[in-house]
Design an enzyme around this catalytic site. Structure first.
Site, PDB file in Angstrom:
ATOM      1  N   HIS A   1       1.440 -29.915   2.999  1.00  0.00           N
ATOM      2  CA  HIS A   1       2.696 -30.333   3.210  1.00  0.00           C
ATOM      3  C   HIS A   1       2.701 -32.050   3.157  1.00  0.00           C
ATOM      4  O   HIS A   1       3.403 -32.611   2.709  1.00  0.00           O
ATOM      5  CB  HIS A   1       3.359 -29.961   4.463  1.00  0.00           C
ATOM      6  CG  HIS A   1       3.242 -28.389   4.487  1.00  0.00           C
ATOM      7  ND1 HIS A   1       3.501 -27.657   2.967  1.00  0.00           N
ATOM      8  CD2 HIS A   1       3.415 -27.454   5.350  1.00  0.00           C
ATOM      9  CE1 HIS A   1       3.453 -26.160   3.474  1.00  0.00           C
ATOM     10  NE2 HIS A   1       3.332 -26.366   4.866  1.00  0.00           N
TER      11      HIS A   1
ATOM     12  N   ARG B   1       0.894  -1.081  -0.116  1.00  0.00           N
ATOM     13  CA  ARG B   1       0.099   0.055   0.070  1.00  0.00           C
ATOM     14  C   ARG B   1       0.690   1.278   0.128  1.00  0.00           C
ATOM     15  O   ARG B   1       1.792   1.407   0.495  1.00  0.00           O
ATOM     16  CB  ARG B   1      -0.834  -0.059   0.946  1.00  0.00           C
ATOM     17  CG  ARG B   1      -1.828  -1.126   0.971  1.00  0.00           C
ATOM     18  CD  ARG B   1      -3.048  -0.779   1.691  1.00  0.00           C
ATOM     19  NE  ARG B   1      -3.761  -2.143   1.486  1.00  0.00           N
ATOM     20  CZ  ARG B   1      -4.814  -2.302   1.879  1.00  0.00           C
ATOM     21  NH1 ARG B   1      -5.605  -1.616   2.813  1.00  0.00           N
ATOM     22  NH2 ARG B   1      -5.687  -3.493   1.500  1.00  0.00           N
TER      23      ARG B   1
HETATM   24  C1  BG6 Z   1       3.756 -23.427   7.194  1.00  0.00           C
HETATM   25  C2  BG6 Z   1       2.723 -23.391   8.208  1.00  0.00           C
HETATM   26  O1  BG6 Z   1       3.012 -23.782   6.014  1.00  0.00           O
HETATM   27  O2  BG6 Z   1       4.881 -24.268   7.421  1.00  0.00           O
HETATM   28  C3  BG6 Z   1       3.188 -23.234   9.521  1.00  0.00           C
HETATM   29  O3  BG6 Z   1       1.609 -22.532   7.936  1.00  0.00           O
HETATM   30  C4  BG6 Z   1       4.195 -24.012   9.724  1.00  0.00           C
HETATM   31  O4  BG6 Z   1       2.264 -23.404  10.503  1.00  0.00           O
HETATM   32  C5  BG6 Z   1       5.507 -24.044   8.625  1.00  0.00           C
HETATM   33  O5  BG6 Z   1       5.065 -23.574  11.263  1.00  0.00           O
HETATM   34  C6  BG6 Z   1       6.327 -25.199   8.840  1.00  0.00           C
HETATM   35  O6  BG6 Z   1       7.228 -24.889   7.823  1.00  0.00           O
HETATM   36  P1  BG6 Z   1       8.891 -25.525   8.158  1.00  0.00           P
HETATM   37  O7  BG6 Z   1       9.602 -25.541   6.971  1.00  0.00           O
HETATM   38  O8  BG6 Z   1       9.346 -24.714   9.056  1.00  0.00           O
HETATM   39  O9  BG6 Z   1       8.589 -26.985   8.720  1.00  0.00           O
END
Ligand code: BG6
Length: 492
Positions: free
Chosen positions: A239, A50
């Site tokens: 994931h 913004r």
């Molecule tokens: C994100 C989630 O996609 O992945 C988070 O929204 C999480 O809640 C994170 O903490 C974990 O990612 P990494 O790479 O730290 O395991």
């Protein structure tokens, strides 16, 4: 050390350029690739937010973020990197400034152009509409979107439709940063670059698979988002299911993006449905109570959130099944949670026991082989084998790991997932990005679980912060005569 191939010069626009993701992940990742000589110096990185700043104040924030988030960043490289960075104040919902913005980008017409939408999905439609109106979506321009892609199938469809108004599917890069992690790509190398594993990679030889993504952090400052999402949407829908796909998919014909994504899609479509009929025996949800982390005493989720009565889950364990020939009867146990005792992500492939032992009972028990792919914190692969315990004293068997820690083996620290993924966007390589039908298929499996939880009377089970989730998660796997792999220890 592998040769670093520079990408072609590009213009990357980050909508939400002052946000947390941009500062903590995207700009540090771009900096590291720049420092390694992979980003040409005439590339442009434009932070859009913004209208309330200018180039200088934006560069100052980026300078600060790099100092904070890039270990060992060097001042003169930071300054060279900052010369690529500029700022544009725009409001996605107002026309003001868009002509100038478009003219600026069009001043280099044949450039690879990337738009990273690091904003709330509610702005996607407005941004895409304006990109289209100003013809910035043409000539192979790419758009990158992050999770959460919706809250369920219906909202994901809306988001994908919004983006599709300006970009065709081959130019949409849906990031799941887990796919950018080195070990995940190593899974492809291990499975399909070796002849050893593939003949064993099926229900005849594999007893079960475990996928654990454990975090020590709690809610952090993401209450508004997280309380609407919960662990199932935040971690499993994307994931953990992507990891499951990489383990379970058939060999793609090539690494071509659609060849890989077709195979992943088949896995998602083969997931056995979980609904009100079986949700009670196949899922466990939990919510952390106060307890202790490695940093000391920590409050409960409700206290972190500051909103009593929330029933959002911060832990989930699921017994999933892939209903196809290769995996019939092989459970995939998934678990993820916040405020667990360790930050560990790993995939455990538990092989079956040997069919018959030729050893005397004095040789000791024979543990089935186990392949552990560790994604974090220390990326690597361990294959647990039985050997003869060395020295005299009769034939005693011992379980030992063939251990390959990538950092030790190659003497390099692993790149952050965003480093690879951002350069893949510039290269136009979609292999590690989710296709629209994958996102849909994942939601089709998740939605009935959410509906079943909602319609049931059970609340998330409490667990003490700093423990491995509710005891029901242990029961989920022990009912089947199995146990969770002990992620804390280096021994099985
Ligand atoms: C994100 C989630 O996609 O992945 C988070 O929204 C999480 O809640 C994170 O903490 C974990 O990612 P990494 O790479 O730290 O395991």
């Amino acid at each position: 050390m592998a040769e670093m191939k520079p990408v072609d010069a590009f213009d990357l626009v980050i909508f939400g350029g002052t946000g947390d993701l941009a500062m903590r992940k995207l700009l540090p990742a771009l900096y590291r690739r720049f420092a390694d000589g992979q980003i040409p110096a005439d590339s442009r990185i434009v932070g859009v937010a913004r209208p309330h700043g200018d180039d200088e104040s934006y560069r100052a924030s980026v300078r600060e973020a790099l100092a904070q988030f890039v270990k060992g960043a060097d001042t003169s490289t930071i300054e060279r990197f900052l010369s690529l960075v500029s700022y544009f104040g725009l409001d996605a919902t107002q026309e003001l400034g868009w002509n100038e913005f478009a003219a600026e980008l069009k001043s280099r017409p044949s450039r690879i152009r990337v738009f990273y939408l690091s904003t709330s999905p509610s702005l996607f439609v407005a941004i895409c509409e304006r990109l289209r109106a100003h013809e910035l979506n043409r000539d192979g321009a790419r758009v990158v979107i992050e999770k959460p892609i919706g809250n369920d199938l219906a909202s994901a469809t809306t988001i994908n439709n919004d983006v599709a108004t300006a970009f065709d599917e081959h130019h949409v890069f849906r990031i799941d940063h887990y796919l950018g992690k080195e070990t995940v790509q190593n899974l492809l190398a291990l499975r399909f670059g070796n002849v050893l594993f593939e003949p064993l990679w099926n229900a005849q030889r594999i007893d079960h698979v475990q996928i654990t993504v454990a975090e020590t952090v709690g809610l952090e400052k993401r209450g508004a988002y997280y309380d609407n999402a919960g662990a199932l949407r935040d971690m499993v829908q994307n994931h953990l299911l992507q990891l499951l796909c990489m383990v379970a998919m058939e060999a793609p014909a090539s690494l071509d993006a659609d060849a890989v994504r077709d195979e992943k899609l088949k896995v998602l479509r083969s997931l056995k449905p979980i609904d009100a009929n079986n949700v009670g025996i196949t899922t466990v949800r939990g919510q952390y109570r106060s307890g202790a982390s490695n940093a000391g005493a920590v409050p409960s989720y409700i206290e972190d959130l500051g909103k009593p009565g929330s029933t959002t889950e911060t832990f989930v364990a699921i017994k999933a099944e892939v209903d196809n020939w290769r995996w019939a009867g092989v459970p995939f146990y998934l678990r993820t949670g916040k405020r667990l005792p360790a930050r560990v992500s790993e995939i455990v492939i538990q092989f079956r026991s040997i069919p018959h032992s030729i050893f005397a009972t004095s040789a000791g028990p024979i543990a089935p082989n186990r392949l552990v792919l560790r994604l974090q914190p220390d990326e690597g692969v361990k294959l647990w084998l039985m050997i003869k315990s060395p020295g005299p004293g009769g034939l005693r068997l011992q379980e030992v790991p063939l251990d390959m820690s990538f950092a030790e083996a190659f003497g390099v620290s692993q790149p952050d997932a965003y480093e690879r993924l951002l350069l893949d966007v510039v290269r136009g390589n979609l292999t590690l990005f989710m296709r629209r039908d994958e996102v849909d298929a994942a939601w089709r499996w998740i939605d009935p679980i959410l509906a079943a939880w909602k319609s049931g009377s059970e609340m998330p089970k409490p667990y003490t912060a700093g423990t491995w989730g509710p005891s029901a998660s242990v029961a989920l796997i022990e009912r089947d005569g199995r146990t969770w792999h002990d992620s804390d220890s280096t021994d099985p």
